[in-house]
Design a protein around this motif. Structure first.
Motif, PDB file in Angstrom:
ATOM      1  N   PRO A 142       0.805  -1.220   0.000  1.00  0.00           N
ATOM      2  CA  PRO A 142       0.000   0.000   0.000  1.00  0.00           C
ATOM      3  C   PRO A 142       0.842   1.278   0.000  1.00  0.00           C
ATOM      4  CG  PRO A 142       0.145  -0.849   2.224  1.00  0.00           C
ATOM      5  CD  PRO A 142       0.936  -1.793   1.347  1.00  0.00           C
ATOM      6  N   LEU A 143       2.168   1.127   0.069  1.00  0.00           N
ATOM      7  CA  LEU A 143       3.023   2.307   0.128  1.00  0.00           C
ATOM      8  C   LEU A 143       2.884   3.126  -1.158  1.00  0.00           C
ATOM      9  CD1 LEU A 143       5.088   3.798   1.840  1.00  0.00           C
ATOM     10  CD2 LEU A 143       6.888   2.416   0.790  1.00  0.00           C
ATOM     11  N   GLY A 144       2.657   4.410  -0.996  1.00  0.00           N
ATOM     12  CA  GLY A 144       2.441   5.290  -2.142  1.00  0.00           C
ATOM     13  C   GLY A 144       0.996   5.735  -2.276  1.00  0.00           C
ATOM     14  N   CYS A 145       0.105   5.082  -1.530  1.00  0.00           N
ATOM     15  CA  CYS A 145      -1.302   5.508  -1.533  1.00  0.00           C
ATOM     16  C   CYS A 145      -1.465   6.844  -0.812  1.00  0.00           C
ATOM     17  CB  CYS A 145      -2.179   4.468  -0.830  1.00  0.00           C
ATOM     18  SG  CYS A 145      -2.242   2.864  -1.653  1.00  0.00           S
ATOM     19  N   CYS A 146      -0.497   7.148   0.047  1.00  0.00           N
ATOM     20  CA  CYS A 146      -0.536   8.339   0.911  1.00  0.00           C
ATOM     21  C   CYS A 146      -1.791   8.319   1.785  1.00  0.00           C
ATOM     22  CB  CYS A 146      -0.399   9.597   0.080  1.00  0.00           C
ATOM     23  SG  CYS A 146       1.287   9.775  -0.569  1.00  0.00           S
ATOM     24  N   ALA A 147      -2.438   9.452   1.963  1.00  0.00           N
ATOM     25  CA  ALA A 147      -3.578   9.507   2.877  1.00  0.00           C
ATOM     26  C   ALA A 147      -4.760   8.722   2.322  1.00  0.00           C
ATOM     27  CB  ALA A 147      -3.981  10.939   3.157  1.00  0.00           C
ATOM     28  N   LEU A 148      -5.046   8.924   1.023  1.00  0.00           N
ATOM     29  CA  LEU A 148      -6.127   8.191   0.361  1.00  0.00           C
ATOM     30  C   LEU A 148      -6.137   8.388  -1.146  1.00  0.00           C
ATOM     31  CD1 LEU A 148      -9.578   9.966   0.713  1.00  0.00           C
ATOM     32  CD2 LEU A 148      -7.408  11.134   1.033  1.00  0.00           C
ATOM     33  N   ALA A 149      -5.390   9.390  -1.650  1.00  0.00           N
ATOM     34  CA  ALA A 149      -5.506   9.746  -3.059  1.00  0.00           C
ATOM     35  C   ALA A 149      -4.161   9.877  -3.760  1.00  0.00           C
ATOM     36  CB  ALA A 149      -6.284  11.054  -3.198  1.00  0.00           C
ATOM     37  N   GLY A 150      -3.139   9.216  -3.212  1.00  0.00           N
ATOM     38  CA  GLY A 150      -1.842   9.280  -3.851  1.00  0.00           C
ATOM     39  C   GLY A 150      -1.148  10.604  -3.588  1.00  0.00           C
ATOM     40  N   THR A 151      -0.235  10.977  -4.468  1.00  0.00           N
ATOM     41  CA  THR A 151       0.565  12.182  -4.282  1.00  0.00           C
ATOM     42  C   THR A 151       0.841  12.855  -5.617  1.00  0.00           C
ATOM     43  OG1 THR A 151       2.721  13.000  -3.506  1.00  0.00           O
ATOM     44  CG2 THR A 151       2.670  10.779  -4.393  1.00  0.00           C
ATOM     45  N   THR A 152       1.144  14.136  -5.562  1.00  0.00           N
ATOM     46  CA  THR A 152       1.499  14.867  -6.784  1.00  0.00           C
ATOM     47  C   THR A 152       2.948  14.607  -7.199  1.00  0.00           C
ATOM     48  OG1 THR A 152       2.074  16.805  -5.444  1.00  0.00           O
ATOM     49  CG2 THR A 152      -0.169  16.707  -6.354  1.00  0.00           C
ATOM     50  N   TYR A 153       3.739  14.034  -6.306  1.00  0.00           N
ATOM     51  CA  TYR A 153       5.113  13.685  -6.661  1.00  0.00           C
ATOM     52  C   TYR A 153       5.114  12.511  -7.642  1.00  0.00           C
ATOM     53  CZ  TYR A 153       6.716  16.535  -2.717  1.00  0.00           C
ATOM     54  OH  TYR A 153       6.967  17.569  -1.845  1.00  0.00           O
ATOM     55  N   ASN A 154       6.122  12.472  -8.457  1.00  0.00           N
ATOM     56  CA  ASN A 154       6.270  11.390  -9.436  1.00  0.00           C
ATOM     57  C   ASN A 154       7.003  10.221  -8.782  1.00  0.00           C
ATOM     58  OD1 ASN A 154       6.227   9.960 -11.834  1.00  0.00           O
ATOM     59  ND2 ASN A 154       8.099  10.930 -12.617  1.00  0.00           N
ATOM     60  N   THR A 155       6.269   9.426  -8.009  1.00  0.00           N
ATOM     61  CA  THR A 155       6.864   8.328  -7.252  1.00  0.00           C
ATOM     62  C   THR A 155       6.864   7.033  -8.061  1.00  0.00           C
ATOM     63  OG1 THR A 155       4.719   7.825  -6.223  1.00  0.00           O
ATOM     64  CG2 THR A 155       6.189   9.329  -5.040  1.00  0.00           C
ATOM     65  N   ASP A 156       7.550   6.030  -7.536  1.00  0.00           N
ATOM     66  CA  ASP A 156       7.640   4.725  -8.191  1.00  0.00           C
ATOM     67  C   ASP A 156       7.168   3.658  -7.207  1.00  0.00           C
ATOM     68  OD1 ASP A 156       8.300   2.383  -9.501  1.00  0.00           O
ATOM     69  OD2 ASP A 156      10.252   3.104 -10.217  1.00  0.00           O
ATOM     70  N   ARG A 157       5.890   3.353  -7.235  1.00  0.00           N
ATOM     71  CA  ARG A 157       5.305   2.398  -6.292  1.00  0.00           C
ATOM     72  C   ARG A 157       5.747   0.966  -6.584  1.00  0.00           C
ATOM     73  NH1 ARG A 157      -0.056   2.336  -7.361  1.00  0.00           N
ATOM     74  NH2 ARG A 157      -0.522   1.294  -5.386  1.00  0.00           N
ATOM     75  N   ALA A 158       5.998   0.677  -7.847  1.00  0.00           N
ATOM     76  CA  ALA A 158       6.468  -0.663  -8.214  1.00  0.00           C
ATOM     77  C   ALA A 158       7.850  -0.925  -7.612  1.00  0.00           C
ATOM     78  CB  ALA A 158       6.511  -0.805  -9.727  1.00  0.00           C
ATOM     79  N   PHE A 159       8.672   0.122  -7.556  1.00  0.00           N
ATOM     80  CA  PHE A 159      10.015  -0.013  -6.988  1.00  0.00           C
ATOM     81  C   PHE A 159       9.943  -0.377  -5.509  1.00  0.00           C
ATOM     82  CE2 PHE A 159      13.481   1.841  -4.516  1.00  0.00           C
ATOM     83  CZ  PHE A 159      14.592   1.295  -5.139  1.00  0.00           C
ATOM     84  N   THR A 160       9.143   0.365  -4.738  1.00  0.00           N
ATOM     85  CA  THR A 160       9.070   0.086  -3.297  1.00  0.00           C
ATOM     86  C   THR A 160       8.417  -1.274  -3.030  1.00  0.00           C
ATOM     87  OG1 THR A 160       7.044   1.437  -3.212  1.00  0.00           O
ATOM     88  CG2 THR A 160       9.101   2.481  -2.517  1.00  0.00           C
TER      89      THR A 160
END
Length: 438
Positions: free
Chosen positions: A192-210
């Protein structure tokens, strides 16, 4: 220190601080919180959200915190809201302002969801490993004690089985428990890492990496579900409840079998206790405690189901109540599996007592009825005839096999000398099931 407060004018009351704090129990998640944060920081560096220099400082700081906790140099205690604030505050104290960047593109909502998934996955695998050991012990006990014994229905002696076949019924039960837990682990294996509070984030993250970094098969595909899903806790606690039910049933049999009235087994001193007043007593307390603790795990299951049943999406503070019950259910089932394993590995089976119980139970009555059916009598009539024979045997204190052929013929002329071989107890282990019993 809190991780929030900018929009508040008044301080939180001490009463509310204590009521809101979860550090006393979520400190159990310290390891998962640290490795989750390290994976998150590596991703922030990879995606150029923070500098490599700051990332290295944070990771080194987290590693030093983990080392100090595990060496007992740093106690998880103090005026902290939860394990997350404890980690962040201690990190900032160690490395300075770089530590304030660790929480970039992350919420405590996805952080705690991650910690619980990592912890649940790891500890559920521990239950699987202990169930595997228990299965091995059951199989060994069964193989070593392939003796005939009474099988029961309604707690009344019914037909002949073997101790091996009886124990292998529990082997099947615990095998299903193991499969259920393994299936639960497979279903929950998403990050679930990268979901943030409930709606993701404006940062360009890599959820597949984590997700890959933390050993998940991939990230969850819905942010709201990711932070509010506690199905895996409910499912695992349900699995533990089923395992406890099977442990309790086996405990009940161990308790009964160890009585002087049955005298089928002898428990080792290692898993028995005595009486403070009656010196002759040897109590099966280990089995009784397992039987009693089953209700405790059931309560943990009902608690989390009740907590979750009315919650709207996404995260709600009610979900803080998922941990204590789950930790309790997990630790309880683990300790009970280990105790059961020890009991079974050390108990002795009394072959002569099993055989004695067989001989005094008319356990070949069904086969005697089948004999008459094979000779041409309708089953319902055969059932009546054998019932009359059993009544006669009870009055004479004789087993069916000790009646003479003349006595048997008084009930039916279809009886012949081959009846004795047909109702011999070894022969009553029918070919159809005998190879499965042995």
């Amino acid at each position: 220190m809190k991780l929030w407060g900018g929009r508040f004018k008044n301080a939180e009351s001490k009463l509310m601080e204590d009521f809101n704090s979860s550090l006393s129990f979520d400190k159990t998640l310290y390891y998962e919180d640290i490795i989750g944060s390290i994976a998150h920081v590596k991703m922030l560096v990879k995606c150029e959200i923070i500098s490599e220099e700051d990332g290295n400082k944070i990771i080194e700081g987290l590693d030093s915190i983990l080392k100090d906790i595990e060496e007992g140099k740093l106690k998880i205690e103090g005026d902290y809201e939860d394990i997350h604030s404890f980690m962040e505050v201690n990190l900032i104290e160690r490395i300075g302002d770089a530590g304030k960047k660790m929480h970039t593109a992350r919420s405590r909502n996805d952080q705690v969801a991650l910690d619980m998934r990592l912890y649940s996955k790891k500890r559920a695998q521990e239950v699987v490993e202990n169930l595997s050991r228990l299965l091995g012990t059951i199989k060994t006990l069964a193989e070593k004690n392939d003796y005939i014994m009474p099988g029961y229905t309604h707690m009344q002696r019914a037909q002949v089985v073997t101790f091996k076949h009886h124990m292998m019924a529990y082997f099947n039960m615990f095998s299903r428990d193991k499969k259920r837990i393994e299936n639960s682990i497979e279903i929950m294996d998403e990050s679930p890492l990268g979901c943030c509070a409930l709606a993701g984030t404006t940062y360009n993250t890599d959820r597949a990496f984590t997700a890959k970094e933390l050993g998940f098969k991939g990230p969850v595909n819905n942010f709201l579900d990711g932070v509010s899903d506690r199905d895996y806790i409910i499912e695992l606690t349900s699995d533990f409840s089923l395992a406890m039910m099977h442990l309790s049933r086996l405990s009940e049999e161990i308790i009964i079998w160890s009585t002087k009235e049955f005298d089928f087994i002898q428990l080792s001193d290692e898993f028995s206790t005595g009486s403070s007043i009656m010196p002759q007593k040897k109590n099966p307390d280990a089995a009784e405690l397992i039987r009693g603790k089953a209700g405790r795990v059931y309560g943990d299951l009902v608690s989390i189901l009740t907590t979750m049943k009315g919650l709207p999406l996404a995260y709600n503070k009610d979900m803080q109540e998922d941990k204590e019950g789950f930790f309790d259910a997990l630790n309880t089932v683990l300790s009970c599996i280990k105790i059961m394993n020890g009991m079974l590995a050390t108990l002795k089976v009394k072959k002569d007592s099993l055989l004695k119980a067989v001989k005094h139970g008319f356990l070949n009555a069904t086969e005697a009825a089948d004999y008459l059916v094979n000779k041409g009598m309708a089953f319902r009539d055969a059932h009546r005839v054998i019932g009359e024979i059993v009544l006669y045997c009870e009055e004479k204190s004789l087993p069916i096999e000790d009646l003479s052929i003349e006595q048997l013929k008084e009930f039916s002329g279809l009886f012949d000398k081959d009846i004795y071989e047909f109702i011999d107890y070894e022969n009553t282990l029918h070919k159809g099931i005998k190879k499965h019993m042995r």
